[in-house]
Design a protein around this motif. Structure first.
Motif, PDB file in Angstrom:
ATOM      1  N   VAL A 148      57.813 105.297  66.431  1.00  0.00           N
ATOM      2  CA  VAL A 148      58.235 106.422  67.268  1.00  0.00           C
ATOM      3  C   VAL A 148      59.099 105.897  68.417  1.00  0.00           C
ATOM      4  CG1 VAL A 148      57.408 108.359  68.689  1.00  0.00           C
ATOM      5  CG2 VAL A 148      56.054 107.591  66.718  1.00  0.00           C
ATOM      6  N   ALA A 149      60.231 106.571  68.666  1.00  0.00           N
ATOM      7  CA  ALA A 149      61.125 106.157  69.754  1.00  0.00           C
ATOM      8  C   ALA A 149      60.554 106.612  71.093  1.00  0.00           C
ATOM      9  CB  ALA A 149      62.513 106.770  69.538  1.00  0.00           C
ATOM     10  N   LEU A 150      60.440 105.671  72.044  1.00  0.00           N
ATOM     11  CA  LEU A 150      59.936 106.001  73.379  1.00  0.00           C
ATOM     12  C   LEU A 150      61.074 106.426  74.308  1.00  0.00           C
ATOM     13  CD1 LEU A 150      57.278 103.186  73.893  1.00  0.00           C
ATOM     14  CD2 LEU A 150      56.883 105.560  73.250  1.00  0.00           C
ATOM     15  N   GLU A 151      62.302 106.222  73.849  1.00  0.00           N
ATOM     16  CA  GLU A 151      63.496 106.723  74.544  1.00  0.00           C
ATOM     17  C   GLU A 151      64.571 106.840  73.470  1.00  0.00           C
ATOM     18  OE1 GLU A 151      64.674 103.796  77.438  1.00  0.00           O
ATOM     19  OE2 GLU A 151      64.894 102.226  75.962  1.00  0.00           O
ATOM     20  N   ASP A 152      65.673 107.523  73.782  1.00  0.00           N
ATOM     21  CA  ASP A 152      66.747 107.639  72.786  1.00  0.00           C
ATOM     22  C   ASP A 152      67.118 106.243  72.315  1.00  0.00           C
ATOM     23  OD1 ASP A 152      66.650 110.294  73.269  1.00  0.00           O
ATOM     24  OD2 ASP A 152      68.625 110.484  74.190  1.00  0.00           O
ATOM     25  N   ALA A 153      67.221 106.081  71.003  1.00  0.00           N
ATOM     26  CA  ALA A 153      67.428 104.738  70.461  1.00  0.00           C
ATOM     27  C   ALA A 153      68.454 104.760  69.337  1.00  0.00           C
ATOM     28  CB  ALA A 153      66.098 104.190  69.937  1.00  0.00           C
ATOM     29  N   GLU A 154      68.956 103.571  69.044  1.00  0.00           N
ATOM     30  CA  GLU A 154      69.883 103.423  67.917  1.00  0.00           C
ATOM     31  C   GLU A 154      69.515 102.148  67.171  1.00  0.00           C
ATOM     32  OE1 GLU A 154      74.528 104.297  67.459  1.00  0.00           O
ATOM     33  OE2 GLU A 154      74.096 102.577  68.720  1.00  0.00           O
ATOM     34  N   VAL A 155      69.464 102.248  65.845  1.00  0.00           N
ATOM     35  CA  VAL A 155      69.104 101.076  65.040  1.00  0.00           C
ATOM     36  C   VAL A 155      70.180 100.813  63.994  1.00  0.00           C
ATOM     37  CG1 VAL A 155      66.613 101.455  65.327  1.00  0.00           C
ATOM     38  CG2 VAL A 155      67.767 102.423  63.328  1.00  0.00           C
ATOM     39  N   CYS A 156      70.279  99.550  63.585  1.00  0.00           N
ATOM     40  CA  CYS A 156      71.125  99.187  62.445  1.00  0.00           C
ATOM     41  C   CYS A 156      70.214  99.153  61.220  1.00  0.00           C
ATOM     42  CB  CYS A 156      71.732  97.798  62.643  1.00  0.00           C
ATOM     43  SG  CYS A 156      72.887  97.755  64.009  1.00  0.00           S
ATOM     44  N   VAL A 157      70.640  99.820  60.167  1.00  0.00           N
ATOM     45  CA  VAL A 157      69.827  99.902  58.947  1.00  0.00           C
ATOM     46  C   VAL A 157      70.206  98.752  58.019  1.00  0.00           C
ATOM     47  CG1 VAL A 157      69.207 101.365  56.983  1.00  0.00           C
ATOM     48  CG2 VAL A 157      69.793 102.418  59.185  1.00  0.00           C
ATOM     49  N   MET A 158      69.208  97.952  57.631  1.00  0.00           N
ATOM     50  CA  MET A 158      69.470  96.816  56.743  1.00  0.00           C
ATOM     51  C   MET A 158      68.693  97.004  55.436  1.00  0.00           C
ATOM     52  SD  MET A 158      69.375  93.635  59.423  1.00  0.00           S
ATOM     53  CE  MET A 158      67.761  93.877  60.102  1.00  0.00           C
ATOM     54  N   PRO A 159      69.339  97.533  54.380  1.00  0.00           N
ATOM     55  CA  PRO A 159      68.643  97.733  53.110  1.00  0.00           C
ATOM     56  C   PRO A 159      68.034  96.408  52.632  1.00  0.00           C
ATOM     57  CG  PRO A 159      70.810  98.734  53.061  1.00  0.00           C
ATOM     58  CD  PRO A 159      70.756  97.898  54.297  1.00  0.00           C
ATOM     59  N   PHE A 160      66.722  96.412  52.382  1.00  0.00           N
ATOM     60  CA  PHE A 160      66.009  95.156  52.148  1.00  0.00           C
ATOM     61  C   PHE A 160      66.428  94.464  50.860  1.00  0.00           C
ATOM     62  CE2 PHE A 160      62.167  92.535  51.205  1.00  0.00           C
ATOM     63  CZ  PHE A 160      62.250  91.722  52.324  1.00  0.00           C
TER      64      PHE A 160
ATOM     65  N   ILE B 204      76.501  94.752  54.736  1.00  0.00           N
ATOM     66  CA  ILE B 204      75.148  95.280  54.503  1.00  0.00           C
ATOM     67  C   ILE B 204      74.731  96.218  55.638  1.00  0.00           C
ATOM     68  CG2 ILE B 204      72.693  94.655  54.411  1.00  0.00           C
ATOM     69  CD1 ILE B 204      73.433  92.127  52.995  1.00  0.00           C
ATOM     70  N   VAL B 205      75.039  95.792  56.875  1.00  0.00           N
ATOM     71  CA  VAL B 205      74.556  96.535  58.040  1.00  0.00           C
ATOM     72  C   VAL B 205      75.616  97.531  58.516  1.00  0.00           C
ATOM     73  CG1 VAL B 205      73.437  96.272  60.302  1.00  0.00           C
ATOM     74  CG2 VAL B 205      73.313  94.431  58.661  1.00  0.00           C
ATOM     75  N   ALA B 206      76.180  98.286  57.596  1.00  0.00           N
ATOM     76  CA  ALA B 206      77.278  99.177  57.967  1.00  0.00           C
ATOM     77  C   ALA B 206      76.769 100.527  58.473  1.00  0.00           C
ATOM     78  CB  ALA B 206      78.204  99.377  56.783  1.00  0.00           C
ATOM     79  N   THR B 207      75.448 100.745  58.417  1.00  0.00           N
ATOM     80  CA  THR B 207      74.920 102.048  58.833  1.00  0.00           C
ATOM     81  C   THR B 207      74.096 101.923  60.090  1.00  0.00           C
ATOM     82  OG1 THR B 207      74.530 102.300  56.467  1.00  0.00           O
ATOM     83  CG2 THR B 207      73.836 104.116  57.875  1.00  0.00           C
ATOM     84  N   ARG B 208      74.321 102.861  60.989  1.00  0.00           N
ATOM     85  CA  ARG B 208      73.484 102.959  62.180  1.00  0.00           C
ATOM     86  C   ARG B 208      72.760 104.292  62.157  1.00  0.00           C
ATOM     87  NH1 ARG B 208      76.945 101.649  67.440  1.00  0.00           N
ATOM     88  NH2 ARG B 208      77.560  99.519  66.990  1.00  0.00           N
ATOM     89  N   ARG B 209      71.609 104.301  62.778  1.00  0.00           N
ATOM     90  CA  ARG B 209      70.863 105.554  62.846  1.00  0.00           C
ATOM     91  C   ARG B 209      70.419 105.791  64.272  1.00  0.00           C
ATOM     92  NH1 ARG B 209      65.675 106.223  59.034  1.00  0.00           N
ATOM     93  NH2 ARG B 209      64.783 107.908  60.239  1.00  0.00           N
ATOM     94  N   LYS B 210      70.625 106.997  64.751  1.00  0.00           N
ATOM     95  CA  LYS B 210      70.160 107.360  66.091  1.00  0.00           C
ATOM     96  C   LYS B 210      68.797 108.050  65.971  1.00  0.00           C
ATOM     97  CE  LYS B 210      74.458 108.247  68.729  1.00  0.00           C
ATOM     98  NZ  LYS B 210      74.994 106.946  68.576  1.00  0.00           N
ATOM     99  N   VAL B 211      67.903 107.715  66.882  1.00  0.00           N
ATOM    100  CA  VAL B 211      66.592 108.373  66.899  1.00  0.00           C
ATOM    101  C   VAL B 211      66.359 108.886  68.311  1.00  0.00           C
ATOM    102  CG1 VAL B 211      64.123 108.143  66.359  1.00  0.00           C
ATOM    103  CG2 VAL B 211      65.774 106.634  65.231  1.00  0.00           C
ATOM    104  N   LYS B 212      66.145 110.180  68.432  1.00  0.00           N
ATOM    105  CA  LYS B 212      65.913 110.784  69.750  1.00  0.00           C
ATOM    106  C   LYS B 212      64.532 110.391  70.265  1.00  0.00           C
ATOM    107  CE  LYS B 212      69.362 113.556  70.947  1.00  0.00           C
ATOM    108  NZ  LYS B 212      70.120 112.823  71.964  1.00  0.00           N
ATOM    109  N   ARG B 213      64.383 110.425  71.570  1.00  0.00           N
ATOM    110  CA  ARG B 213      63.080 110.143  72.189  1.00  0.00           C
ATOM    111  C   ARG B 213      62.014 111.043  71.565  1.00  0.00           C
ATOM    112  NH1 ARG B 213      61.381 111.318  78.423  1.00  0.00           N
ATOM    113  NH2 ARG B 213      59.236 110.682  78.179  1.00  0.00           N
TER     114      ARG B 213
END
Length: 240
Positions: free
Chosen positions: A104-116, A35-44
């Motif tokens: 909003v990302a307060l610093e460069d961040a990475e999240v795992c996407v979990m389709p609900f 399920i959690v096969a996707t990651r997403r990067k979010v810039k600061r």
């Protein structure tokens, strides 16, 4: 499993114990990994989701720091929370199928996407996962309730003391120091969250420094006297 999936897999993630239930067997973990096969990067400064967007997924923060906020009628940003690595973000969207705040990302961040929808499907099969999702939700509710109490009855020093204690406690659960932290948010954002003016936040920090409770160098905060912070908060609570 392809290499990419293995790299993002929950089963070998060092934050797993914070995000995922303990004691899952190999097969159950593999199902979650899928399920959690996707990651997403979010810039600061980038946005993970916006108020009004359709709700599809929860996000487990792997690295970085976020704030959630809503625009007030006069166009200001009201900060509603700060989220860090190992915490789940996006729960606001479950009720009405759309998000009710900006993340909003307060610093460069990475999240795992979990389709609900897939998460719900799997939690019907894996009771430990279902319980865990419920636990995360109730923790958020308790935290928000705590913030409401904080804003309802506390003076500036009590609000800031409670905020610092909460932050350092959450960071400590992630293996960081019990007494030192780098504030990823500005004084203004802290003020918005705590319902205080920027000058009040700065003045209160200065008061804590003068009293030898904390040491502040720009965004670095060192707590010199945790007990003093606790006393500031507890005195308030015993008065009511």
């Amino acid at each position: 499993m392809n290499l990419q999936t293995i790299k993002v897999a929950c089963s070998n993630c060092n934050l797993r114990e914070l995000c995922m239930p303990m004691g899952l067997n190999e097969q159950q973990l593999q199902r979650i990994d899928e399920i959690v096969a996707t990651r997403r990067k979010v810039k600061r400064g980038g946005t993970l989701f916006r108020n009004g967007e359709p709700f599809n997924s929860l996000y487990a923060i792997r690295t970085g720091f976020f704030k959630t906020c809503v625009a007030t009628e006069d166009g200001r940003d009201q900060v509603t929370g700060f989220q860090m690595a190992g915490e789940i973000i996006g729960l606001d969207g479950i009720v009405n199928d759309h998000h009710t705040c900006d993340a909003v990302a307060l610093e460069d961040a990475e999240v795992c996407v979990m389709p609900f929808d897939r998460l719900e499907e799997l939690s019907r099969e894996v009771t430990a996962l279902q319980n865990h999702v419920h636990k995360i939700m109730s923790r958020e509710i308790v935290r928000e309730h705590g913030v409401m109490l904080l804003l309802g009855s506390m003076r500036a020093e009590e609000r800031l003391a409670a905020f610092l204690l909460n932050l350092v406690q959450r960071l400590h659960a992630r293996g960081f120091s019990q007494s030192e932290l780098v504030l990823r948010m500005t004084r203004e954002e802290i003020g918005s969250y705590l319902g205080l003016k920027l000058e009040t936040v700065s003045r209160t920090f200065s008061k804590f420094v003068e009293e030898g409770i904390v040491e502040v160098k720009q965004r670095h905060v060192k707590i010199l006297d945790t007990d003093a912070l606790k006393r500031i908060v507890n005195n308030q609570q015993t008065c009511h």
